[in-house]
Scaffold this motif. Structure first.
Motif, PDB file in Angstrom:
ATOM      1  N   GLY A 192       0.797  -1.223   0.000  1.00 32.19           N
ATOM      2  CA  GLY A 192       0.000   0.000   0.000  1.00 32.19           C
ATOM      3  C   GLY A 192       0.825   1.266   0.000  1.00 32.19           C
TER       4      GLY A 192
ATOM      5  N   ASN B 282       2.538   2.909  -2.417  1.00 33.43           N
ATOM      6  CA  ASN B 282       2.326   3.907  -3.474  1.00 33.43           C
ATOM      7  C   ASN B 282       0.995   4.632  -3.307  1.00 33.43           C
ATOM      8  OD1 ASN B 282       0.695   1.759  -4.268  1.00 33.43           O
ATOM      9  ND2 ASN B 282       1.970   1.216  -6.021  1.00 33.43           N
ATOM     10  N   GLU B 283       0.033   3.954  -2.720  1.00 30.32           N
ATOM     11  CA  GLU B 283      -1.226   4.616  -2.386  1.00 30.32           C
ATOM     12  C   GLU B 283      -0.977   5.681  -1.310  1.00 30.32           C
ATOM     13  OE1 GLU B 283      -5.548   3.490  -0.329  1.00 30.32           O
ATOM     14  OE2 GLU B 283      -4.218   1.903  -1.037  1.00 30.32           O
TER      15      GLU B 283
ATOM     16  N   ARG C  57      -1.853   9.874  -1.159  1.00 30.62           N
ATOM     17  CA  ARG C  57      -2.586  10.487  -0.046  1.00 30.62           C
ATOM     18  C   ARG C  57      -1.737  11.563   0.626  1.00 30.62           C
ATOM     19  NH1 ARG C  57      -7.236   7.834   0.380  1.00 30.62           N
ATOM     20  NH2 ARG C  57      -7.332   5.606  -0.144  1.00 30.62           N
TER      21      ARG C  57
ATOM     22  N   GLY D 281       2.849   5.647  -8.111  1.00 32.26           N
ATOM     23  CA  GLY D 281       1.502   6.059  -7.732  1.00 32.26           C
ATOM     24  C   GLY D 281       0.965   7.158  -8.633  1.00 32.26           C
TER      25      GLY D 281
ATOM     26  N   ARG E 144      -2.339   6.874 -10.982  1.00 28.50           N
ATOM     27  CA  ARG E 144      -3.389   7.892 -10.834  1.00 28.50           C
ATOM     28  C   ARG E 144      -3.690   8.568 -12.171  1.00 28.50           C
ATOM     29  NH1 ARG E 144      -5.455  12.239  -7.124  1.00 28.50           N
ATOM     30  NH2 ARG E 144      -5.027  14.200  -8.230  1.00 28.50           N
TER      31      ARG E 144
ATOM     32  N   LEU F 257      -7.340   4.791  -6.033  1.00 28.85           N
ATOM     33  CA  LEU F 257      -6.252   4.609  -5.081  1.00 28.85           C
ATOM     34  C   LEU F 257      -6.213   3.203  -4.492  1.00 28.85           C
ATOM     35  CD1 LEU F 257      -6.131   7.949  -3.032  1.00 28.85           C
ATOM     36  CD2 LEU F 257      -4.541   7.148  -4.769  1.00 28.85           C
ATOM     37  N   ASP F 258      -7.374   2.680  -4.116  1.00 24.72           N
ATOM     38  CA  ASP F 258      -7.352   1.379  -3.444  1.00 24.72           C
ATOM     39  C   ASP F 258      -7.105   0.224  -4.404  1.00 24.72           C
ATOM     40  OD1 ASP F 258      -9.784   1.302  -4.723  1.00 24.72           O
ATOM     41  OD2 ASP F 258     -10.997   1.095  -2.905  1.00 24.72           O
TER      42      ASP F 258
ATOM     43  N   PHE G 204      -4.341   0.362  -6.328  1.00 24.75           N
ATOM     44  CA  PHE G 204      -2.884   0.366  -6.488  1.00 24.75           C
ATOM     45  C   PHE G 204      -2.238  -0.924  -5.969  1.00 24.75           C
ATOM     46  CE2 PHE G 204      -2.137   5.275  -6.585  1.00 24.75           C
ATOM     47  CZ  PHE G 204      -2.995   5.366  -7.663  1.00 24.75           C
TER      48      PHE G 204
END
Length: 489
Positions: free
Chosen positions: A295, A297-298, A302, A392, A396, A402-403, A405
């Motif tokens: 997680g 790169n997510e 953020r 990321g 995008r 996002l979830d 990724f």
């Protein structure tokens, strides 16, 4: 492997007993089990749980310097920023190879001939179609389920569909014999898992979109088929953007393996019990799901969203230095200089942005990169951008939520997991179940105390008492109602 010379050893003196021990060094490695020979009598007042008389144990929280397997697959030099698949620099493979060819390299140890490459690609794509029962399983998920939860369950579900792949049904030497039948069966499961990885991921994506599933098309590349299955809505002669298709292929290649990271170690730990490979891959997905791994790169996106604009970067950096904010996308558990994958990702990002337009967060990202690379705080701690920093932004700009990724990380990493799993199954001497030791520091032996005789401190010491749930809605009304068998608190 050459024989060690007489100087290739470690001499250890146990000051408790005065004894000296000679421990061989092979490939700059000492065997942890050799330290079990270093024994001493338990001292007066010492806890029996220390097991002093049974030999020394090696404590290594988080596996910071413990090798658990001998491997020929991936080499990383974190200090020099080096990553090689089977000896080939990642920079060369990213330019000259492609994901499926690199997959063959990781799994079988060499670059394929033209005929081998054709066979491998054909079998992977041929096995990409999911069983109808798998579709039913995925349709059972809520529309807002996290796609990694769906993907993890989907891989586990596949294990119930192929009885010939299950050592519990076919015998525990199913994958360890190494004969022709064993290898053929192993290869078939490898084709299925790689082929269905994109299909299951696309199905997880479309569950979220409320769309029908798409049968994998013929004639497209691995990543082209993936994009088609996610996005096709009935258009005639639909073909994904070749730029996005190529970018995703490069990103898949970069993420295919990274030695014994958390998820790969999970796959091997699970696989060491000789479970079927589908269950082992599902376990790897569950491990990769965590924000400290897949997680990341997510988390970068953020973070950039929270910064807002390039003007806010200096203030954010100061907050990071005061440990008020978390910096994502910089530094790495292994790489202490730079992540070699990050340079390739940045070049790929430029190609993607030419067709998608620059992401609105790009300027903030570049400003953060510029400030961090000139700040002594980050230089001293060797916090250089890693592969997650730019990947990321690419995902995008390509329109992925996002979830999703972590799913884009898990799909290519299936290859690396399988390469290490296959290597372990076929290693000389067979498979030994992984069973780490622990250092027990809990209570010594104590007698059971009846409930009415227990003191408050014993029943609710720090961090051991359960926390009550605040019940609302129907649950609250039910607790206020009266009925036969109602429990009393």
């Amino acid at each position: 492997m050459g024989q060690p010379s007489s100087n290739d050893s470690l001499t250890v003196r146990d000051n408790r007993t005065g004894k000296s021990y000679t421990i061989p060094i092979v490939n700059n490695t000492v065997q942890a089990t050799a330290f079990k020979a270093i024994k001493a009598a338990r001292q007066q007042g010492e806890r029996e749980e220390n097991e002093t008389e049974k030999g020394l144990r090696i404590a290594d929280k988080g596996f910071l310097n413990t090798a658990v397997i001998t491997s020929e697959i991936t080499y990383i030099d974190g200090d020099a920023g080096v990553l090689r698949y089977r000896g080939y620099p990642i920079e060369q493979l990213a330019v000259h190879s492609n994901f499926l060819e690199t997959s063959y390299l990781l799994i079988y140890g060499s670059l394929p001939t033209r005929s081998q490459s054709k066979l491998f690609e054909h079998e992977v794509m041929q096995h990409s179609i999911a069983h109808h029962d798998a579709e039913s399983l995925l349709r059972a998920f809520r529309y807002d389920s996290h796609p990694m939860s769906i993907l993890t369950s989907a891989f586990a579900g596949l294990g119930s569909m192929y009885s010939e792949a299950n050592p519990s049904l076919q015998g525990q030497t199913l994958y360890t014999k190494g004969d022709a039948a064993c290898l053929a069966n192993m290869d078939k499961q490898i084709y299925r898992l790689i082929g269905k990885a994109t299909t299951l991921a696309a199905m997880a994506y479309r569950v979220r979109q409320g769309r029908k599933f798409v049968t994998p098309p013929a004639g497209l590349s691995y990543t082209g088929s993936f994009l088609y299955q996610m996005d096709h809505l009935g258009e005639e002669e639909y073909k994904p953007s070749p730029v996005l298709e190529k970018a995703l292929d490069v990103l898949f290649l970069l993420h295919a393996d990274h030695e014994l990271n958390a998820s790969c170690t999970t796959v091997l730990q699970t696989g060491s019990s000789l479970v079927d490979p589908y269950s082992a891959i599902a376990a790897g997905c569950a491990s990769l799901y965590g924000p400290l791994h897949g997680g990341a790169n997510e988390a970068v996106i953020r973070m950039l969203i929270s910064i807002g604009s390039p003007d806010n970067v200096p203030a954010f950096v100061e907050q990071v230095k005061r440990r008020e904010k978390v910096l994502s996308g910089f530094g790495h558990r292994v790489y202490k200089t730079s992540d070699p994958r990050s340079f390739i990702v940045r070049k790929t990002a430029d190609e993607v942005f030419k067709v998608t337009g620059k992401d609105e967060l790009l300027e903030t990202a570049m400003r953060l990169h510029e400030v961090a690379m000139k700040d002594e705080y980050f230089i001293k701690r060797k916090l250089a951008p890693n592969v997650d920093f730019c990947s990321g932004l690419i995902y995008r700009s390509m329109g992925f939520p996002l979830d999703f990724f972590p799913v884009l990380f898990a799909v290519p990493r299936v290859v690396g997991w399988l390469a290490h799993w296959r290597q372990m199954m076929l290693q000389p001497g067979g498979v030994k179940i992984w069973r780490p030791r622990q250092v027990y520091v809990g209570p010594s032996v104590r007698d059971y105390v009846p409930v009415d005789e227990r003191g408050q401190d014993e029943a609710s010491s720090k961090n051991t008492a359960p926390t009550p749930v605040v019940h609302m809605g129907q649950s609250k009304r039910t607790m206020l109602a009266s009925f036969k068998g109602k429990s009393k608190l």
